[in-house]
Design an enzyme around this catalytic site. Structure first.
Site, PDB file in Angstrom:
ATOM      1  N   LYS A 259       0.852  -1.200   0.000  1.00  0.00           N
ATOM      2  CA  LYS A 259       0.000   0.000   0.000  1.00  0.00           C
ATOM      3  C   LYS A 259       0.887   1.249   0.000  1.00  0.00           C
ATOM      4  O   LYS A 259       2.036   1.190   0.436  1.00  0.00           O
ATOM      5  CB  LYS A 259      -0.843   0.032   1.284  1.00  0.00           C
ATOM      6  CG  LYS A 259      -1.942  -1.011   1.356  1.00  0.00           C
ATOM      7  CD  LYS A 259      -2.662  -0.899   2.699  1.00  0.00           C
ATOM      8  CE  LYS A 259      -3.718  -1.964   2.847  1.00  0.00           C
ATOM      9  NZ  LYS A 259      -4.905  -1.724   2.018  1.00  0.00           N
ATOM     10  N   ARG A 333     -10.316 -11.391   1.896  1.00  0.00           N
ATOM     11  CA  ARG A 333     -11.230 -12.394   1.339  1.00  0.00           C
ATOM     12  C   ARG A 333     -10.624 -13.797   1.399  1.00  0.00           C
ATOM     13  O   ARG A 333     -11.355 -14.782   1.403  1.00  0.00           O
ATOM     14  CB  ARG A 333     -11.641 -11.998  -0.082  1.00  0.00           C
ATOM     15  CG  ARG A 333     -10.524 -11.919  -1.074  1.00  0.00           C
ATOM     16  CD  ARG A 333     -10.872 -11.067  -2.289  1.00  0.00           C
ATOM     17  NE  ARG A 333     -10.893  -9.652  -1.982  1.00  0.00           N
ATOM     18  CZ  ARG A 333     -11.169  -8.693  -2.875  1.00  0.00           C
ATOM     19  NH1 ARG A 333     -11.462  -9.026  -4.120  1.00  0.00           N
ATOM     20  NH2 ARG A 333     -11.171  -7.431  -2.530  1.00  0.00           N
TER      21      ARG A 333
END
Length: 486
Positions: A259, A333
């Site tokens: 990120k 996920r």
């Protein structure tokens, strides 16, 4: 100190209408409060305050807060109970004013809804300052009068539940590691005889063949933990439970798909899903709700290292499906895929998972509401009705086949962990990915990325991690427990 509410005038003459507690206090001081309020300039607006000193020896300081319209109820445009929200916001402002005056003990006017007043007081005063030497003075809010004691206590428990989630989300990632998170929840549940907590180590996770979860965890030096909570509140402990599943990434660097450094510190709260569902179970236990709840939280860090997932790697989930990891920053996920497979072991009435899953959810709804993707209208209705009462809103999002195709059309594996059109409908393709690991007919996925933190949007929460939608999950569980009784 004393915090009293006043409604806006129906007429333009501006004389504020007191609540019954305000009226009683005004009589006690021979009408002086009303007189001073009318001398104070323009009428008291919603959420604004007036402070008075020396009116009564028992209450050297009195704060009067504006509650808005007297008969505000459910606002269909806003999807919440406006009256309750007005009370929460007003009481929070009043209590903070007392804190600024360094008054340690404050009695709070129930304002006709003691639960909402207690929520406003306890949520409004909360601040994470564990690690600072200079702390704000501690203020203890309590109910003024004795009429609505039970409702007040319920509000305190609801708010403390959300504050627990805020505490866990706000704490630095070196203080709340996977094991520390699990131990903190275990300690909160220690006093309840009808709760069992299992802190599952890496060896157990391996035995359960949770390959997707382990592939994320292996990039970090912190070992993963699978936290499993059993709350048996129903008269029959064999009743089908409600299963809560929460994403527990205690720090998310993005892994190899790193990120940007700006704002990365906020990723200490990437375990917000686990924090809210575990806090909801702690609250359910404190309220002694008559239903069974199981909580599941896969906990780990997502870090870049020589052992980390690489873009293009293929991993195998618990149900045997292979997953192409095209972006290592779509890691939540992967944890949830395995936890959702495991959740099917419990013959659940419903499976509800919560996760700070996608930046796309924040883009879609901002901080106004939690996005809900569900295969069950029954489940949606319960969540929606709960959120109208709590003011912590939910909004239904699509779970179309259209999105499923975008994750199952994958070159190397059964599914890809990102949609093939990259950013388009990112929250929806993430939900479609999770659906590939669900066979239960009542399942809901709550994407809480947009409601993770609060700047100034929710007036009764200070700036920082929000702990949303803990109270909605609790209210939803409470409604489900009534359902099973009827």
């Amino acid at each position: 100190g004393l915090v009293l509410g006043a409604y806006s005038s129906e007429k333009d003459d501006g004389a504020a209408q007191f609540t019954s507690a305000g009226d009683a206090f005004d009589r006690l001081v021979s009408g002086k409060l009303r007189e001073l309020l009318s001398l104070c300039g323009p009428p008291l607006k919603k959420g604004k305050t007036r402070v008075f000193h020396g009116l009564h020896q028992d209450f050297p300081s009195v704060v009067v807060v504006g509650l808005g319209k007297k008969n505000a109820g459910v606002n269909d445009q806003e999807n919440w109970n406006e009256g309750k929200e007005n009370i929460r916001a007003a009481v929070a402002v009043g209590c903070r004013q007392m804190q600024d005056l360094e008054i340690p003990c404050v009695e709070v006017d129930p304002c006709g809804d003691a639960q909402s007043a207690a929520e406003g007081a306890v949520l409004g005063l909360h601040e994470y300052n564990e690690l600072k030497q200079k702390k704000k003075p501690i203020v203890t809010p309590q109910l003024h009068g004795s009429a609505e004691r039970e409702a007040w206590q319920k509000g305190v428990i609801y708010a403390e539940g959300q504050n627990l989630a805020r505490y866990l989300m706000e704490a630095p990632a070196n203080y709340i590691t996977p094991i520390k998170f699990a131990e903190h929840i275990e300690q909160k549940l220690r006093s309840f005889s009808n709760v069992k907590v299992h802190i599952r180590p890496e060896s157990w996770i391996t035995t359960e063949q949770m390959g997707a979860f382990l592939s994320v965890a292996k990039g970090s030096a912190e070992p993963p933990i699978f936290l499993e909570i059993h709350y048996l509140g129903a008269a029959n402990t064999n009743d089908s439970p409600l299963v809560f599943v929460g994403k527990g990434v205690t720090f998310d660097s993005g892994g190899i798909s790193l990120k940007p450094s700006s704002g990365m510190d906020a990723m200490r709260a990437d375990m917000g899903g686990a924090a809210t569902v575990c806090s909801a179970i702690v609250t359910a236990a404190a309220l002694n709700l008559p239903l069974n709840i199981i909580g599941l939280a896969p906990l780990c860090e997502n870090m870049p290292s020589g052992k980390a997932n690489k873009p293009g790697d293929v991993v195998r989930a618990k149900n045997g499906k292979t997953i192409q990891v095209d972006n290592t920053d779509a890691e939540g996920r992967l944890l949830l895929a395995d936890a959702l497979c495991y959740a099917h072991n419990f013959n659940a009435r419903a499976i509800v998972n919560a996760a700070t899953l996608t930046g796309a959810m924040d883009v879609a709804l901002g901080s106004a509401a939690t996005g809900v993707f569900t295969n069950s209208s029954w489940l949606w209705t319960h969540l929606y009705e709960a959120s109208i009462l709590t003011g912590d809103r939910v909004w239904r999002m699509p779970l179309f086949e259209h999105y499923t195709k975008q994750v199952t059309d994958c070159p190397l594996a059964d599914v890809s962990n990102i949609g093939k059109y990259s950013r388009a409908g990112g929250a929806c393709t993430a939900a479609a990915f999770l659906k590939e690991f669900v066979t239960a007919s009542h399942w809901a996925h709550l994407d809480i990325a947009g409601v993770m933190s609060n700047k100034d949007e929710v007036p009764y929460l200070r700036k920082g991690m929000a702990g949303r939608p803990t109270r909605t999950l609790v209210e939803f569980a409470a409604r489900l427990s009534q359902d099973s009784h009827n």
